[in-house]
Every structure is written in C-alpha cells, then in structure tokens.
Design an enzyme around this catalytic site. Structure first.
Site, mmCIF file in Angstrom:
data_model
loop_
_atom_site.group_PDB
_atom_site.id
_atom_site.type_symbol
_atom_site.label_atom_id
_atom_site.label_comp_id
_atom_site.label_asym_id
_atom_site.label_seq_id
_atom_site.Cartn_x
_atom_site.Cartn_y
_atom_site.Cartn_z
ATOM 1 N N ASN A 166 0.740 -1.208 0.285
ATOM 2 C CA ASN A 166 -0.376 0.028 -0.158
ATOM 3 C C ASN A 166 1.010 1.344 -0.519
ATOM 4 O OD1 ASN A 166 0.410 1.370 2.722
ATOM 5 N ND2 ASN A 166 -0.539 -1.134 3.142
ATOM 6 N N ASP A 219 -4.558 -6.641 4.767
ATOM 7 C CA ASP A 219 -5.562 -7.565 5.455
ATOM 8 C C ASP A 219 -5.106 -9.509 4.674
ATOM 9 O OD1 ASP A 219 -6.485 -5.765 6.847
ATOM 10 O OD2 ASP A 219 -7.542 -4.639 5.484
ATOM 11 N N LYS A 250 8.728 -16.688 -10.865
ATOM 12 C CA LYS A 250 8.218 -15.957 -11.316
ATOM 13 C C LYS A 250 6.892 -16.237 -12.019
ATOM 14 C CE LYS A 250 9.016 -11.966 -14.924
ATOM 15 N NZ LYS A 250 9.437 -11.667 -15.245
ATOM 16 N N PHE A 288 -4.059 2.521 14.772
ATOM 17 C CA PHE A 288 -4.685 4.068 13.774
ATOM 18 C C PHE A 288 -5.664 3.038 13.389
ATOM 19 C CE2 PHE A 288 -1.861 7.468 13.193
ATOM 20 C CZ PHE A 288 -0.668 7.043 14.484
ATOM 21 N N LYS A 310 -14.016 -0.333 15.731
ATOM 22 C CA LYS A 310 -12.267 -1.017 15.265
ATOM 23 C C LYS A 310 -12.237 -0.670 16.433
ATOM 24 C CE LYS A 310 -11.086 0.293 10.655
ATOM 25 N NZ LYS A 310 -9.819 1.400 9.960
ATOM 26 N N LYS A 359 -11.108 -4.231 18.468
ATOM 27 C CA LYS A 359 -9.829 -4.311 18.771
ATOM 28 C C LYS A 359 -9.519 -4.222 19.874
ATOM 29 C CE LYS A 359 -8.732 -3.175 13.931
ATOM 30 N NZ LYS A 359 -7.448 -3.920 12.459
HETATM 31 N N1 CTP Z 1 -3.734 -3.731 12.082
HETATM 32 C C1 CTP Z 1 -3.064 -4.499 12.114
HETATM 33 N N2 CTP Z 1 -3.615 -6.125 11.716
HETATM 34 C C2 CTP Z 1 -3.959 -6.225 9.970
HETATM 35 C C3 CTP Z 1 -4.712 -5.360 9.664
HETATM 36 C C4 CTP Z 1 -4.715 -3.575 10.175
HETATM 37 O O1 CTP Z 1 -2.475 -4.461 13.129
HETATM 38 N N3 CTP Z 1 -4.081 -7.073 9.706
HETATM 39 C C5 CTP Z 1 -3.997 -2.132 12.734
HETATM 40 C C6 CTP Z 1 -4.024 -1.382 11.898
HETATM 41 O O2 CTP Z 1 -2.197 -1.564 12.627
HETATM 42 C C7 CTP Z 1 -4.069 -0.649 12.406
HETATM 43 C C8 CTP Z 1 -5.780 -0.947 12.763
HETATM 44 O O3 CTP Z 1 -5.389 -2.176 13.028
HETATM 45 O O4 CTP Z 1 -3.797 0.298 13.468
HETATM 46 C C9 CTP Z 1 -6.667 -0.464 11.675
HETATM 47 O O5 CTP Z 1 -6.115 -0.666 10.523
HETATM 48 P P1 CTP Z 1 -6.929 -0.266 9.600
HETATM 49 O O6 CTP Z 1 -6.152 -0.578 7.950
HETATM 50 O O7 CTP Z 1 -8.098 1.038 9.686
HETATM 51 O O8 CTP Z 1 -8.456 -1.570 9.243
HETATM 52 P P2 CTP Z 1 -8.655 -2.835 9.801
HETATM 53 O O9 CTP Z 1 -8.953 -3.429 10.632
HETATM 54 O O10 CTP Z 1 -7.623 -3.138 8.799
HETATM 55 O O11 CTP Z 1 -10.000 -2.970 8.294
HETATM 56 P P3 CTP Z 1 -10.259 -2.033 7.192
HETATM 57 O O12 CTP Z 1 -9.420 -2.478 6.086
HETATM 58 O O13 CTP Z 1 -11.698 -2.821 6.835
HETATM 59 O O14 CTP Z 1 -10.977 -0.743 7.574
#
Ligand code: CTP
Length: 396
Positions: free
Chosen positions: A208, A277, A287, A322, A336, A340
């Site tokens: 990302n 995610d 490859k 975050f 969240k 969480k």
């Molecule tokens: N996070 C994490 N592990 C993951 C995904 C996210 O620890 N596999 C943490 C990120 O570091 C951040 C928080 O979860 O502190 C929220 O991340 P964000 O990408 O905003 O949300 P998601 O929980 O991934 O949900 P969504 O993608 O549906 O918004």
C-alpha cells in the site's frame, strides 16, 4: 524548538570551534535565541564577531567586561538559559566543569546555570581516552549532563580515531532531547510503521502507499521524551531516529511475530503501520509467466495484529491503533475501537486535505470510550507527541 528558547552556546578552544559557527546559525534557524560564551582560547580560533553576527547577541568572554546589559551577567545569563550547550568542549574545560571550577565567563555561567546541559567533547584520541578525561565525563554524566559522544574519523592533528565533534544534526537533536520533558523516561514504547509487502512470487508483491512517516515521527517524539523505543518497520526509505531499536520486517506475518516478541516488555504499543489485510494464499517459488487471458490470485486473510494486542495485553499496558478511511470516518473507526479492544484509535481520512500518505502533516481525531477529540492539522511529529501524552494518561 519553541521560538525564543534561550540557548547558551559555550565554545571552547579547539579547532572544532569553527563548526560551532554553523551550529549557532542552525540553532537560530531552529528558533532559538542564542547567547554565545567563549573561552579566551576559543577566540584564537574564531572571532567573537562571527558569533555576534550569527546570533545577533553580544558574545561573552570576559567576566569583568564593563560593556554588558545586565547587572551580573553570568548570573542573569544563567537564569535566563533554558539550555546550555558546550560544543566543542576541550579536555581542559571538561575538567574544570567536573571540578566545579569557575575562572572565566563560560565556566562561571556553567556553574551558576540550573537548566539542562549538553556537553560535546572534541579532542585528540589520546586526550579523550586518558582516564582523567573519561572520569571527568562520567562525573558530568552522573550529574545529569548529556554527553554527546564524539565521532571517529580524521582528526585535525592528522590522526585517525575517536575525538571528532559529533555532527551538527546529532548536536541539534541532542539539544531538542535535552529541552523535552523526560516524562517517558524508563518507559518502553513499541511502534509499528510503514507498509507490509505480501509476496506474489519472487518478483512481485501486494503493498500500500504508506511511507512510515507517522510512525517514525512518533518514535522520534518518544525518544525525545526519554523513552526506549522499538520501531518495528515495514519497508520504507526513512532513516530511523537516533537511538531507536529498529526491527525490520517485510510481511504482515513477520510484523506479527515482532510485535508478539516485543509485547511482554512494552508499556505503550502504537500501531501506526498499514498492515495488509490479505496476502496471496500461496506465494509462487518461481516468477509467474504471463499467459493468454486474465489471472486471479487467491488471497488469504492475514492476522489482525491490533486485535490480537487487544486480547493479549496485560493490565497497565496502553495500546493505540490507527484507522485510515475514505468514508464514514468516525463510524468505521468507532467499530474498530470496540472490536479491537484498544485504548484509543487515531482516525484519519484519506480525503482530508493535509492528511494522508507521505506528507509531513496529518489531520486526525482521537476516539476513546469517553468520546471523540478532533485535532487541528498538525505536523506528524506534533501529532505523535499528542498520541504519547494520551498514552501516558492511559498508563495512569
Ligand atoms: N491492523 C493490524 N493488523 C492487520 C490490519 C490492521 O494490526 N492485519 C491495524 C493497523 O495497524 C491499524 C488498525 O489495525 O492500527 C486499523 O487498520 P485499518 O487498515 O484502518 O483497518 P482494518 O482493521 O484493516 O479494517 P478495514 O481495512 O476494513 O478498514
């Protein structure tokens, strides 16, 4: 540095005195009101006029100078000082400071001042390694004075070795740290930063746009306030802040393992990393060659590290996550916070001007069980600082 911070810059008689001119200029640019104090020997290397021009203030050399503004100059300067930085510090002046001697304007003011003090030695290796100098430096350190260790390299005497004045960025950073409140001293702060990369094959990966700036700036803010910092970082092009323990990771699985290892000793965990995610279900060994038609790659869910932290943290540990959204920021981020089980979510919207990936600023709000605090546009360093202040309050 807060604008107008009164910094006394002590310059002693070594060849590195010429570098103090640039240091003086940099301090002024950083917002400090600099008063330079020189030993008589230092004036042999650089003229006081140089420092007067750069600082806009009269340079103090002679304790019995009659041309001064205040009544008792070494006392009024000492009282006004918010930071006393001696750079370069010779072995002789270090010895005087350790013994509490006060036989000129610089050492007299140093003795009288009660502000935070930073001493940056610069000398020949033999003088530095001499047990007398080492004992003197230890004495100063035991009194709470920050010693900025000299660097190794080519010395003016022609030798190669330790003794060169620390670089200007290091000296400026030490000045910042000496000025910061040390309210995180003795605390272990774990920060995750940057993106993760999930391998598709040996050539390609899913990632990302995160650059890691928010996490790295928060790490810097924590270090300035005296914390020990473990920075668990995905791939970025950033230099880690001075003094951070850097743990480099690539994938979400590696980040998860690093976080699990760091949790037992952590007081505060801040998860600013943009963790993938999903990862390719099976990374190919070779490859993937292109073929006719489209290609689908099956993806598997990664572990949610923050949710795991919410479940496994001990009472007394603060955990902050975050949330990056494009729509329904507060609503999605509140979910969240609850799901969480963390103390706070720092929510930011990608669509907000001044927020987002790569920039130096962010616009965020803090979500806790007590409600929402909307913050103005802040530098990522300032936002990191505010997050840490909240985290400290969670620790009680
Ligand atoms: N996070 C994490 N592990 C993951 C995904 C996210 O620890 N596999 C943490 C990120 O570091 C951040 C928080 O979860 O502190 C929220 O991340 P964000 O990408 O905003 O949300 P998601 O929980 O991934 O949900 P969504 O993608 O549906 O918004």
């Amino acid at each position: 540095m807060k604008k107008g911070t009164v910094v006394l810059l002590g310059v002693t008689g070594g060849i590195a005195a010429y570098k103090a001119a640039q240091l003086c200029s940099d301090l002024v640019k950083a917002g400090a009101c600099v008063h330079v104090l020189m030993t008589a020997n230092a004036t042999q290397f650089v003229s006081p006029l140089t420092f007067e021009t750069l600082s806009g203030n009269k340079v103090s050399v002679d304790t019995f100078d009659r041309l001064f503004q205040w009544k008792t100059e070494h006392i009024s300067l000492a009282k006004a000082a918010q930071l006393f930085l001696v750079a370069p510090a010779t072995a002789n002046v270090i010895a005087k400071m350790a013994a509490g001697l006060a036989d000129d304007m610089l050492t007299t003011t140093f003795l009288a001042a009660s502000c935070p003090k930073v001493v940056a030695p610069a000398m020949n290796t033999g003088m530095l390694d001499n047990p007398a100098t080492q004992v003197n430096l230890r004495v100063l350190e035991e009194r709470g004075i920050r010693i900025v260790q000299p660097e190794t390299g080519h010395l003016a005497c022609g030798d190669e070795g330790r003794g060169r004045l620390a670089s200007l960025p290091v000296l400026l950073e030490e000045a910042e740290r000496a000025l910061a409140p040390q309210d995180l001293a003795g605390r272990q702060v774990v920060i995750t930063a940057g993106p993760t990369q999930e391998a598709i094959d040996p050539v390609r990966y899913i990632t990302n746009h995160s650059t890691g700036k928010m996490g790295y700036q928060t790490a810097l803010a924590a270090l300035r306030r005296g914390a020990r910092v473990t920075l668990i970082s995905g791939p970025t092009s950033l230099e880690p802040p001075m003094g951070a323990r850097l743990v480099k990771v690539t994938s979400a699985a590696q980040m998860f393992q690093a976080v699990q290892e760091a949790l037992p000793t952590a007081d505060i965990v801040i998860k600013s990393a943009a963790v993938a995610d999903y990862r390719p279900l099976q990374a190919a060994d070779h490859k993937i060659k292109k073929k006719e038609g489209d290609l689908s790659i099956p993806l598997a869910r990664t572990d949610d590290i923050l949710a795991w932290l919410g479940e496994h943290r001990r009472p007394g540990q603060a955990v902050i996550g975050f949330s990056m959204e494009t729509d329904d920021l507060i609503q999605n981020s509140s979910k969240k916070l609850e799901k969480k089980k963390v103390d706070m979510i720092v929510a930011n919207s990608l669509t907000q001007e001044g927020a987002g990936f790569g920039g130096d600023t962010n616009v965020a709000c803090f979500l806790t069980k007590d409600g929402v605090e909307q913050l103005p546009k802040l530098s990522k360093l300032e936002l990191g600082d505010r997050i840490l202040t909240r985290a400290l309050a969670f620790l009680g």
